[in-house]
Design a protein around this motif. Structure first.
Motif, short mmCIF file in Angstrom:
data_model
loop_
_atom_site.label_atom_id
_atom_site.label_comp_id
_atom_site.label_asym_id
_atom_site.label_seq_id
_atom_site.Cartn_x
_atom_site.Cartn_y
_atom_site.Cartn_z
N VAL A 1 10.72 8.15 -17.08
CA VAL A 1 10.83 9.47 -17.72
C VAL A 1 11.12 10.56 -16.69
N GLY A 2 11.66 10.15 -15.54
CA GLY A 2 12.11 11.13 -14.56
C GLY A 2 11.18 11.37 -13.39
N GLY A 3 10.08 10.62 -13.27
CA GLY A 3 9.15 10.82 -12.18
C GLY A 3 9.58 10.11 -10.90
N TYR A 4 9.07 10.58 -9.77
CA TYR A 4 9.40 9.99 -8.48
C TYR A 4 8.12 9.70 -7.68
N SER A 5 7.01 9.50 -8.40
CA SER A 5 5.75 9.20 -7.72
C SER A 5 5.79 7.86 -6.99
N TYR A 6 6.74 6.99 -7.39
CA TYR A 6 6.85 5.68 -6.74
C TYR A 6 7.23 5.81 -5.26
N LEU A 7 7.81 6.95 -4.88
CA LEU A 7 8.18 7.15 -3.48
C LEU A 7 6.96 7.22 -2.57
N TYR A 8 5.79 7.45 -3.16
CA TYR A 8 4.54 7.50 -2.38
C TYR A 8 3.76 6.19 -2.50
N GLU A 9 4.35 5.18 -3.15
CA GLU A 9 3.66 3.91 -3.37
C GLU A 9 4.13 2.86 -2.34
N PRO A 10 3.24 2.39 -1.44
CA PRO A 10 3.62 1.40 -0.42
C PRO A 10 4.19 0.11 -1.01
N LEU A 11 3.68 -0.30 -2.18
CA LEU A 11 4.16 -1.54 -2.77
C LEU A 11 5.62 -1.43 -3.18
N TRP A 12 6.02 -0.24 -3.67
CA TRP A 12 7.43 -0.05 -4.02
C TRP A 12 8.30 -0.12 -2.77
N TRP A 13 7.83 0.48 -1.68
CA TRP A 13 8.59 0.42 -0.43
C TRP A 13 8.67 -1.00 0.10
N ALA A 14 7.62 -1.80 -0.13
CA ALA A 14 7.67 -3.21 0.27
C ALA A 14 8.77 -3.92 -0.49
N GLY A 15 8.92 -3.58 -1.78
CA GLY A 15 10.01 -4.16 -2.57
C GLY A 15 11.37 -3.73 -2.08
N MET A 16 11.48 -2.44 -1.69
CA MET A 16 12.74 -1.94 -1.17
C MET A 16 13.11 -2.64 0.13
N ILE A 17 12.13 -2.81 1.01
CA ILE A 17 12.38 -3.49 2.28
C ILE A 17 12.80 -4.94 2.03
N THR A 18 12.14 -5.59 1.06
CA THR A 18 12.50 -6.96 0.71
C THR A 18 13.93 -7.05 0.22
N MET A 19 14.34 -6.08 -0.61
CA MET A 19 15.71 -6.06 -1.11
C MET A 19 16.71 -5.82 0.03
N ILE A 20 16.37 -4.91 0.93
CA ILE A 20 17.26 -4.62 2.06
C ILE A 20 17.44 -5.86 2.94
N VAL A 21 16.33 -6.58 3.18
CA VAL A 21 16.42 -7.82 3.97
C VAL A 21 17.35 -8.81 3.27
N GLY A 22 17.21 -8.91 1.94
CA GLY A 22 18.07 -9.82 1.19
C GLY A 22 19.53 -9.42 1.26
N GLU A 23 19.81 -8.12 1.15
CA GLU A 23 21.19 -7.66 1.22
C GLU A 23 21.79 -7.87 2.61
#
Length: 345
Positions: free
Chosen positions: A55-77
């Motif tokens: 619904v337009g929120g960006y609170s996930y940017l402060y969530e370490p688990l989301w960043w862990a997922g981003m790092i995992t995706m970057i490693v995969g790419e």
């Protein structure tokens, strides 16, 4: 395993470079498939204490688990990008479909997300159709300079395609997201896939520039290299933003295959227009690719029907619960009646 000198030996006729590419591609599929689940967990955790991404929120940017997922995706790419340096696209690209299976299995185990049997069949059809297209795609043309890619990207055909993509993305963002973003999965995924087709073309140009630079022909002195870099940055940020919204709003087991199918389809279309791949194909190859597209459409239809089944069952459960609360008995006490014509004599 590597030998004493650190080299990976060939296996059953495959060159050592192809084995390296195969290992990198398999690793990429695992990391990318797992990243969907980790990011979903992070989005859920962030949504519990802040405004949801859907619904337009960006609170996930402060969530370490989301960043862990981003790092995992970057490693995969990165692993996927490196795989293309060792093995041909005909070997690497189909293996990307494995990320769908990994994501669906992990979603079932970790997120407790259920996928109907027809959804599983839809996933299989999507994978088969995408693999068919990739396996019958023409070989990539030889590119010797980033300026050559720029010349291809600025031809009227591809400029028209890029204009249509940008126009469609703006229409989806301005008109369709406010009305259908929370109910129709194709809105968010459509934006990611359309923008992704442009980002892949730019990534390919950037990869060529880096490869030539590392081999001794500096491409960093050309403004085209930095233009492609800017396009990649803008496209990736846009893709990640709307992919997060899709993951936060819809079932991961449905988001992953649909995104893969649409992203692959638009990327192949962009490559055909930009690199004129069909000029080097015979009619049988083109017909086979069209059959692959039909298979993909069939799989996507089944995935949508599976989502409708899930929504229907959820609505039925809500209605039964409301009915039981108002009338004072449990849902299991409600008799399931059928017409007299369907009863056994």
């Amino acid at each position: 395993m590597a030998d004493a000198s650190g080299n990976i030996p060939s296996y059953k006729g495959m060159s050592s470079d192809n084995v390296k590419g195969l290992i990198l591609a398999l690793s990429s599929s695992f990391f990318i498939g797992a990243s969907f689940i980790i990011k979903k967990k992070g989005l859920k955790k962030a949504g519990a204490s802040g405004v949801r991404a859907g619904v337009g929120g960006y609170s996930y940017l402060y969530e370490p688990l989301w960043w862990a997922g981003m790092i995992t995706m970057i490693v995969g790419e990165i692993a996927n990008f490196a795989a293309y340096a060792f093995a041909p696209a005909i070997l690497v690209t189909p293996l990307g479909a494995l990320s769908i299976i990994i994501s669906a299995v992990l979603a079932h185990i970790i997120l407790q997300e259920k996928l109907h049997i027809f959804g599983i069949l839809g996933c299989v059809l999507c994978v088969v159709g995408s693999t068919t297209i990739v396996l019958h795609a023409p070989p990539e043309r030889e590119i010797e300079s980033v300026r050559e890619v720029w010349d291809l990207a600025t031809e009227p055909g591809f400029l028209f395609y890029a204009f249509l993509v940008i126009l469609a993305v703006f229409v989806l963002i301005i008109h369709f997201i406010p009305q259908y973003g929370q109910t129709h999965i194709m809105v968010y995924i459509g934006i990611c896939s359309l923008v992704g087709s442009l980002s892949v073309m730019s990534v390919k140009a950037l990869g060529i520039a880096l490869k030539l630079t590392f081999s001794g022909t500096n491409q960093l002195i050309y403004p085209q290299t930095w233009t492609f870099t800017l396009v990649v940055a803008v496209c990736v940020v846009t893709q990640m933003n709307y992919l997060n919204k899709a993951l936060d709003t819809f079932n991961t087991a449905v988001v992953s295959p649909i995104y893969y199918v649409m992203f692959t389809s638009f990327t192949i279309l962009a490559s055909i227009i930009m690199f004129k791949d069909w000029d080097r194909q015979d009619p049988s190859q083109i017909v086979t690719e069209m059959c692959g597209f039909v298979t993909i459409l069939s799989g996507t239809f089944l995935l949508h029907k599976t989502k409708d089944m899930g929504d229907g069952m959820s609505s039925l459960s809500v209605r039964l619960s409301k009915y039981s609360e108002e009338d004072g008995f449990a849902p299991e006490d409600i008799p399931l009646r059928c017409p007299e014509s369907f009863r056994s004599p």
